[in-house]
Every structure is written in structure tokens, then in C-alpha cells.
Design a protein around this motif. Structure first.
Motif, PDB file in Angstrom:
ATOM      1  N   GLY A   7       0.828  -1.199   0.000  1.00 45.08           N
ATOM      2  CA  GLY A   7       0.000   0.000   0.000  1.00 45.08           C
ATOM      3  C   GLY A   7       0.860   1.246   0.000  1.00 45.08           C
ATOM      4  O   GLY A   7       1.898   1.300   0.667  1.00 45.08           O
ATOM      5  N   ILE A   8       0.469   2.236  -0.773  1.00 47.27           N
ATOM      6  CA  ILE A   8       1.225   3.493  -0.878  1.00 47.27           C
ATOM      7  C   ILE A   8       0.224   4.640  -0.814  1.00 47.27           C
ATOM      8  O   ILE A   8      -0.783   4.619  -1.528  1.00 47.27           O
ATOM      9  N   PHE A   9       0.487   5.638   0.049  1.00 41.91           N
ATOM     10  CA  PHE A   9      -0.385   6.824   0.019  1.00 41.91           C
ATOM     11  C   PHE A   9       0.418   8.107   0.032  1.00 41.91           C
ATOM     12  O   PHE A   9       1.547   8.162   0.511  1.00 41.91           O
ATOM     13  N   ASP A  10      -0.190   9.124  -0.553  1.00 41.53           N
ATOM     14  CA  ASP A  10       0.416  10.462  -0.594  1.00 41.53           C
ATOM     15  C   ASP A  10      -0.710  11.483  -0.553  1.00 41.53           C
ATOM     16  O   ASP A  10      -1.884  11.144  -0.750  1.00 41.53           O
ATOM     17  N   SER A  11      -0.331  12.718  -0.336  1.00 41.19           N
ATOM     18  CA  SER A  11      -1.308  13.804  -0.338  1.00 41.19           C
ATOM     19  C   SER A  11      -1.809  14.088  -1.748  1.00 41.19           C
ATOM     20  O   SER A  11      -2.644  14.972  -1.940  1.00 41.19           O
ATOM     21  N   GLY A  12      -1.303  13.385  -2.737  1.00 37.08           N
ATOM     22  CA  GLY A  12      -1.733  13.608  -4.117  1.00 37.08           C
ATOM     23  C   GLY A  12      -0.984  12.716  -5.079  1.00 37.08           C
ATOM     24  O   GLY A  12      -0.671  11.566  -4.766  1.00 37.08           O
ATOM     25  N   VAL A  13      -0.678  13.271  -6.245  1.00 32.63           N
ATOM     26  CA  VAL A  13      -0.074  12.483  -7.318  1.00 32.63           C
ATOM     27  C   VAL A  13       1.441  12.316  -7.163  1.00 32.63           C
ATOM     28  O   VAL A  13       2.050  11.488  -7.827  1.00 32.63           O
ATOM     29  N   GLY A  14       2.056  13.107  -6.305  1.00 34.06           N
ATOM     30  CA  GLY A  14       3.514  13.111  -6.198  1.00 34.06           C
ATOM     31  C   GLY A  14       4.118  11.774  -5.844  1.00 34.06           C
ATOM     32  O   GLY A  14       5.187  11.399  -6.350  1.00 34.06           O
ATOM     33  N   GLY A  15       3.433  11.022  -4.975  1.00 31.95           N
ATOM     34  CA  GLY A  15       3.966   9.742  -4.534  1.00 31.95           C
ATOM     35  C   GLY A  15       4.066   8.703  -5.632  1.00 31.95           C
ATOM     36  O   GLY A  15       4.677   7.641  -5.453  1.00 31.95           O
ATOM     37  N   THR A  16       3.475   9.005  -6.810  1.00 32.21           N
ATOM     38  CA  THR A  16       3.664   8.096  -7.942  1.00 32.21           C
ATOM     39  C   THR A  16       5.134   8.027  -8.337  1.00 32.21           C
ATOM     40  O   THR A  16       5.569   7.048  -8.944  1.00 32.21           O
ATOM     41  N   SER A  17       5.923   9.061  -7.996  1.00 31.28           N
ATOM     42  CA  SER A  17       7.369   9.000  -8.248  1.00 31.28           C
ATOM     43  C   SER A  17       8.001   7.909  -7.385  1.00 31.28           C
ATOM     44  O   SER A  17       8.962   7.245  -7.803  1.00 31.28           O
ATOM     45  N   ILE A  18       7.454   7.695  -6.183  1.00 31.97           N
ATOM     46  CA  ILE A  18       7.903   6.607  -5.312  1.00 31.97           C
ATOM     47  C   ILE A  18       7.393   5.265  -5.841  1.00 31.97           C
ATOM     48  O   ILE A  18       8.127   4.269  -5.862  1.00 31.97           O
ATOM     49  N   TRP A  19       6.128   5.244  -6.276  1.00 28.81           N
ATOM     50  CA  TRP A  19       5.568   4.009  -6.838  1.00 28.81           C
ATOM     51  C   TRP A  19       6.424   3.503  -7.995  1.00 28.81           C
ATOM     52  O   TRP A  19       6.696   2.297  -8.104  1.00 28.81           O
ATOM     53  N   LYS A  20       6.874   4.405  -8.849  1.00 24.31           N
ATOM     54  CA  LYS A  20       7.684   4.006 -10.008  1.00 24.31           C
ATOM     55  C   LYS A  20       8.981   3.332  -9.571  1.00 24.31           C
ATOM     56  O   LYS A  20       9.403   2.334 -10.164  1.00 24.31           O
ATOM     57  N   GLU A  21       9.621   3.869  -8.524  1.00 23.66           N
ATOM     58  CA  GLU A  21      10.872   3.280  -8.026  1.00 23.66           C
ATOM     59  C   GLU A  21      10.616   1.905  -7.402  1.00 23.66           C
ATOM     60  O   GLU A  21      11.402   0.966  -7.594  1.00 23.66           O
ATOM     61  N   ILE A  22       9.521   1.789  -6.654  1.00 18.80           N
ATOM     62  CA  ILE A  22       9.172   0.503  -6.029  1.00 18.80           C
ATOM     63  C   ILE A  22       8.847  -0.531  -7.107  1.00 18.80           C
ATOM     64  O   ILE A  22       9.296  -1.676  -7.057  1.00 18.80           O
ATOM     65  N   ASN A  23       8.092  -0.119  -8.108  1.00 13.41           N
ATOM     66  CA  ASN A  23       7.700  -1.024  -9.186  1.00 13.41           C
ATOM     67  C   ASN A  23       8.912  -1.472 -10.004  1.00 13.41           C
ATOM     68  O   ASN A  23       8.991  -2.613 -10.469  1.00 13.41           O
ATOM     69  N   LEU A  24       9.870  -0.564 -10.162  1.00 12.99           N
ATOM     70  CA  LEU A  24      11.104  -0.881 -10.900  1.00 12.99           C
ATOM     71  C   LEU A  24      11.918  -1.938 -10.163  1.00 12.99           C
ATOM     72  O   LEU A  24      12.439  -2.874 -10.772  1.00 12.99           O
ATOM     73  N   LEU A  25      12.021  -1.779  -8.837  1.00 12.25           N
ATOM     74  CA  LEU A  25      12.818  -2.701  -8.027  1.00 12.25           C
ATOM     75  C   LEU A  25      12.061  -3.992  -7.716  1.00 12.25           C
ATOM     76  O   LEU A  25      12.671  -5.064  -7.613  1.00 12.25           O
ATOM     77  N   LEU A  26      10.743  -3.886  -7.563  1.00 15.76           N
ATOM     78  CA  LEU A  26       9.929  -5.039  -7.154  1.00 15.76           C
ATOM     79  C   LEU A  26       8.767  -5.241  -8.141  1.00 15.76           C
ATOM     80  O   LEU A  26       7.591  -5.090  -7.785  1.00 15.76           O
TER      81      LEU A  26
END
Length: 259
Positions: A7-26
Motif C-alpha cells: 500500500g502506498i499513500f500520498d497527499s496527491g499524485v507526487g507519490g507516484t514518483s515513489i511508486w515508479k521506483e518501487i515497481n522498478l525494483l519489485l
């Protein structure tokens, strides 16, 4: 439990930058991303408001059966993650500005930090800064207005360029050689930042480190998904979904929630 989603949450769309890194590694991990864009930016809210919103987001992700929660928001991490860890059994991964690597590697002994007011004024931020700021000039800048423009999809706008030039000029004059991005929205400003900053300035964000820490905790807790599957990605927002779709730059469905 290993096939349950991250699960990933952010105050908006910005955390998709984190999602991309997680998805790349995992890439084998299922993920659920929750954007609380209706309440963005968190950086202008009180600590109690940030805690309440973080609890609400956590409860939603728990209903989605998540096995670990990444707080992909600097402001929520610095203000609320302690409370979340005290109240829930699930592992939480936080994110805070990468002051340590910038401070340890600076040659000019000057670094800049661009972040929200909520992050810069937090107790955790001050603690980290005090640990690594000895003999170093740190120029802190609140990025007022940046998150709002990103949430509206106005990343390349003249208003954005003007704000960034105003915020970065004191850092350039102080001869920084590192700029730390203290908000998960800000990596989407990288093209503009590279355009404005001198060539020698290195820009650091926390995305890759967060992905590595997520993998480490999943391995430690024996929650890493080792079953070969076609991973499922769910994206939710309680505001307009078009900006997130554009930032994800892929054939992903973003569901709008009344949340």
C-alpha cells in the motif's frame, strides 16, 4: 501474505514518483496507490490534521488487505509516522529529505533543501538536520504553490518556472552543489530544475532509497512475493484523475473515489 499488495499513500499524485521506483525494483509485487489529492497539499495543514488524514489513508489501505504501507509523503512521514507505528501492527516505510548524503558529499559546504512548510517545520526534520549540518550551510526553502501547480498538471507552466527561479536563486547565490528534494511531487520538476540550476549542482530525491528499504523490510518480515505472477496495480484518487494518468505515462486505470 506474500501476494498481498504493497500500500502506498500520498497527499496527491507526487507519490507516484515513489511508486515508479518501487515497481522498478519489485516488479513482482501487487500495489495499491491512494492519492488524497482533495486535501493536497498536506504541507500547509496542522500536525493534528496531517495525523488524522494519515490515519484515514491507512485505514483505507488496510481494507485493501495491504501487507506493508509506504507513506510516500514527506510531510505525512515527518508529522505522522510515529503515531501510525504506535497504533498499527503493519510495517510502515517513511520518507524524509535525503539530507545525509548531501551533507556528507558536498564540496562547497552548502546544500539547498526544497520542501513543504510541514516538512521543514517538523521535529523529525530538525533532528535529522542537526545530525548532519555541522560546518555546512543549509538553505531551506518552502515550495509554496508548487504542489498545487503539479496537482493541476501545470508542470511546465510559466507560473511554475517563475516560482522555481525565485526559490532557487538564493541557493545558487550561496553556491550550493546539492539540492535535496523534500517532497515526492518535486521529482516531476526535474527538467525545469536542471534548466535553472548550474550544471555542477546534483539533485537528490529519496525514491530509490525508499524502494530499497521497502524491499529490505519485506525480506526481513518474509513478506516478499516470490510467486511469479502478473502484478496487479490499483490507483485511486479522490480528485480529478487525469493528471495522475498523465504522470503514470502508461496504460493504467485510475479510479476516482469519494474519499
Amino acid at each position: 501474505m506474500s501476494t498481498q499488495p504493497i500500500g502506498i499513500f500520498d497527499s496527491g499524485v507526487g507519490g507516484t514518483s515513489i511508486w515508479k521506483e518501487i515497481n522498478l525494483l519489485l516488479p513482482n509485487e501487487n500495489t495499491v496507490y491512494l492519492a488524497d489529492s482533495k486535501n493536497a497539499p498536506y504541507g500547509l495543514k496542522t500536525k493534528s490534521e496531517i495525523i488524522d488524514l494519515s490515519i484515514k489513508n491507512t485505514e483505507y489501505l488496510l481494507k485493501k488487505n495491504c501487507k506493508i504501507i509506504v507513506v510516500a509523503c514527506n510531510t505525512a512521514t515527518t508529522n505522522a509516522i510515529k503515531v501510525l507505528r504506535e497504533n498499527y501492527q503493519i510495517p510502515f516505510i517513511g520518507i524524509e529529505p535525503a539530507i545525509k548524503p548531501a551533507s556528507l558529499n558536498t564540496q562547497t559546504k552548502a546544500i539547498g533543501i526544497l520542501a513543504t512548510k510541514g516538512t521543514l517545520s517538523s521535529e523529525l526534520f530538525h533532528k535529522t538536520t542537526n545530525l548532519y549540518s555541522s560546518g555546512i550551510t543549509i538553505i531551506e526553502q518552502v515550495g509554496n504553490g508548487l504542489v498545487e501547480l503539479i496537482e493541476r498538471g501545470e508542470i511546465q507552466s510559466e507560473a511554475m518556472k517563475s516560482l522555481l527561479k525565485t526559490y532557487l536563486q538564493p541557493m545558487i547565490e550561496a553556491n550550493i552543489d546539492y539540492l535535496v528534494l523534500g517532497c515526492t511531487h518535486y521529482p516531476y520538476l526535474m527538467p525545469l530544475l536542471l534548466e535553472i540550476l548550474p550544471k555542477h549542482v546534483k539533485i537528490i530525491d529519496s525514491g530509490e532509497a525508499v524502494a530499497r528499504q521497502t524491499k529490505f523490510i519485506l525480506e526481513t518480515k518474509q513478506l516478499l512475493n516470490k510467486i511469479p505472477i502478473s502484478a496487479n496495480y490499483e490507483f485511486y484518487s479522490n480528485a480529478d484523475t487525469s493528471v495522475m494518468k498523465t504522470l503514470l505515462n502508461g496504460d493504467y486505470t485510475v479510479e476516482q473515489l469519494d474519499f
